[in-house]
Design a protein around this motif. Structure first.
Motif, PDB file in Angstrom:
ATOM      1  N   MET A   1       4.808  -4.991   2.802  1.00  0.00           N
ATOM      2  CA  MET A   1       3.423  -5.584   3.264  1.00  0.00           C
ATOM      3  C   MET A   1       2.546  -4.011   3.539  1.00  0.00           C
ATOM      4  O   MET A   1       2.845  -3.253   4.006  1.00  0.00           O
ATOM      5  N   LEU A   2       1.334  -4.501   3.159  1.00  0.00           N
ATOM      6  CA  LEU A   2       0.261  -3.173   3.466  1.00  0.00           C
ATOM      7  C   LEU A   2      -0.675  -3.838   4.437  1.00  0.00           C
ATOM      8  O   LEU A   2      -1.232  -5.027   4.479  1.00  0.00           O
ATOM      9  N   VAL A   3      -0.953  -2.897   5.488  1.00  0.00           N
ATOM     10  CA  VAL A   3      -1.614  -3.110   6.627  1.00  0.00           C
ATOM     11  C   VAL A   3      -2.528  -1.978   6.803  1.00  0.00           C
ATOM     12  O   VAL A   3      -2.338  -0.918   6.338  1.00  0.00           O
ATOM     13  N   GLU A   4      -3.524  -2.092   7.693  1.00  0.00           N
ATOM     14  CA  GLU A   4      -4.683  -0.919   7.890  1.00  0.00           C
ATOM     15  C   GLU A   4      -4.078  -0.154   8.774  1.00  0.00           C
ATOM     16  O   GLU A   4      -4.201   1.101   8.733  1.00  0.00           O
TER      17      GLU A   4
ATOM     18  N   LYS B   1       6.133 -16.810   6.135  1.00  0.00           N
ATOM     19  CA  LYS B   1       6.947 -17.983   5.434  1.00  0.00           C
ATOM     20  C   LYS B   1       6.363 -17.901   3.906  1.00  0.00           C
ATOM     21  O   LYS B   1       7.350 -18.033   3.045  1.00  0.00           O
ATOM     22  N   GLU B   2       5.210 -17.750   3.743  1.00  0.00           N
ATOM     23  CA  GLU B   2       4.662 -17.987   2.311  1.00  0.00           C
ATOM     24  C   GLU B   2       5.071 -16.743   1.840  1.00  0.00           C
ATOM     25  O   GLU B   2       5.301 -16.819   0.336  1.00  0.00           O
ATOM     26  N   PHE B   3       5.254 -15.598   2.197  1.00  0.00           N
ATOM     27  CA  PHE B   3       5.814 -14.378   1.399  1.00  0.00           C
ATOM     28  C   PHE B   3       7.104 -14.312   1.056  1.00  0.00           C
ATOM     29  O   PHE B   3       7.808 -14.083   0.404  1.00  0.00           O
TER      30      PHE B   3
ATOM     31  N   LYS C   1       6.801  -6.655  -5.392  1.00  0.00           N
ATOM     32  CA  LYS C   1       6.021  -7.669  -4.708  1.00  0.00           C
ATOM     33  C   LYS C   1       5.112  -7.057  -3.359  1.00  0.00           C
ATOM     34  O   LYS C   1       6.010  -6.202  -2.689  1.00  0.00           O
ATOM     35  N   PHE C   2       4.027  -7.328  -3.236  1.00  0.00           N
ATOM     36  CA  PHE C   2       3.152  -6.704  -2.319  1.00  0.00           C
ATOM     37  C   PHE C   2       2.396  -7.692  -1.376  1.00  0.00           C
ATOM     38  O   PHE C   2       1.932  -8.745  -1.903  1.00  0.00           O
ATOM     39  N   GLY C   3       2.407  -7.838  -0.069  1.00  0.00           N
ATOM     40  CA  GLY C   3       1.509  -8.559   0.533  1.00  0.00           C
ATOM     41  C   GLY C   3       0.453  -7.614   1.212  1.00  0.00           C
ATOM     42  O   GLY C   3       0.843  -6.637   1.628  1.00  0.00           O
TER      43      GLY C   3
ATOM     44  N   GLU D   1       3.480  -8.164  -8.476  1.00  0.00           N
ATOM     45  CA  GLU D   1       3.015  -9.454  -7.691  1.00  0.00           C
ATOM     46  C   GLU D   1       2.288  -9.220  -6.522  1.00  0.00           C
ATOM     47  O   GLU D   1       2.905  -8.333  -5.851  1.00  0.00           O
ATOM     48  N   VAL D   2       1.374  -9.845  -6.398  1.00  0.00           N
ATOM     49  CA  VAL D   2       0.459  -9.575  -4.940  1.00  0.00           C
ATOM     50  C   VAL D   2       0.093 -10.734  -4.207  1.00  0.00           C
ATOM     51  O   VAL D   2      -0.359 -11.818  -4.775  1.00  0.00           O
ATOM     52  N   GLN D   3       0.255 -10.879  -2.930  1.00  0.00           N
ATOM     53  CA  GLN D   3      -0.401 -12.011  -2.128  1.00  0.00           C
ATOM     54  C   GLN D   3      -1.140 -11.305  -1.156  1.00  0.00           C
ATOM     55  O   GLN D   3      -1.199 -10.478  -0.291  1.00  0.00           O
TER      56      GLN D   3
END
Length: 131
Positions: free
Chosen positions: A37-40, A129-131, A77-79, A106-108
């Motif tokens: 996951m990528l966050v700020e 859950k979607e990830f 895969k990245f969120g 793959e990116v969401q």
């Protein structure tokens, strides 16, 4: 608006952008997983990382070249879960997603109503859950 919500104090000489990527890895999980996951910010990274997802704070809303190069080696895969403060942030999320997809990843994108760190754990679990 117009001023930082949080301030992170670091050691002298600490360079955040483009020099390295500082991640939060859940216990027992390292680069062996293929998604992250990528966050700020670091607070959001800690919150999501504590739920079992390798998470990286971008220290803003831009993915640096060295950050990208590092992540391309380990993850497929990245969120993307930025703060969704405004249209500018949403545009930045789409730009990050496009950069990753260009490399076949793959990116969401998660479009949230508030900052990831402001959600309760059960809310984040439901979202993820979607990830």
């Amino acid at each position: 608006e117009g001023h930082p919500k949080y301030k992170t104090v670091t050691k002298p000489g600490f360079i955040r952008k483009n020099e390295f990527l500082d991640g939060v890895y859940p216990l027992g999980v390292c680069e062996s997983t293929n998604s992250c996951m990528l966050v700020e910010d670091y607070i959001s990274a800690i919150r999501i990382g504590s739920l079992g997802y390798p998470t990286f704070p971008l220290w803003g809303s831009n993915l640096g070249d060295r950050q990208l190069a590092y992540m391309l080696q380990y993850y497929s895969k990245f969120g993307i879960m930025l703060d969704n403060d405004n249209q500018q942030i949403k545009k930045m999320q789409r730009g990050i997603a496009e950069r990753l997809r260009t490399h076949g990843k793959e990116v969401q994108i998660f479009y949230l109503d508030k900052d990831p760190k402001e959600y309760k754990d059960f809310e984040l679990i439901e979202i993820l859950k979607e990830f």
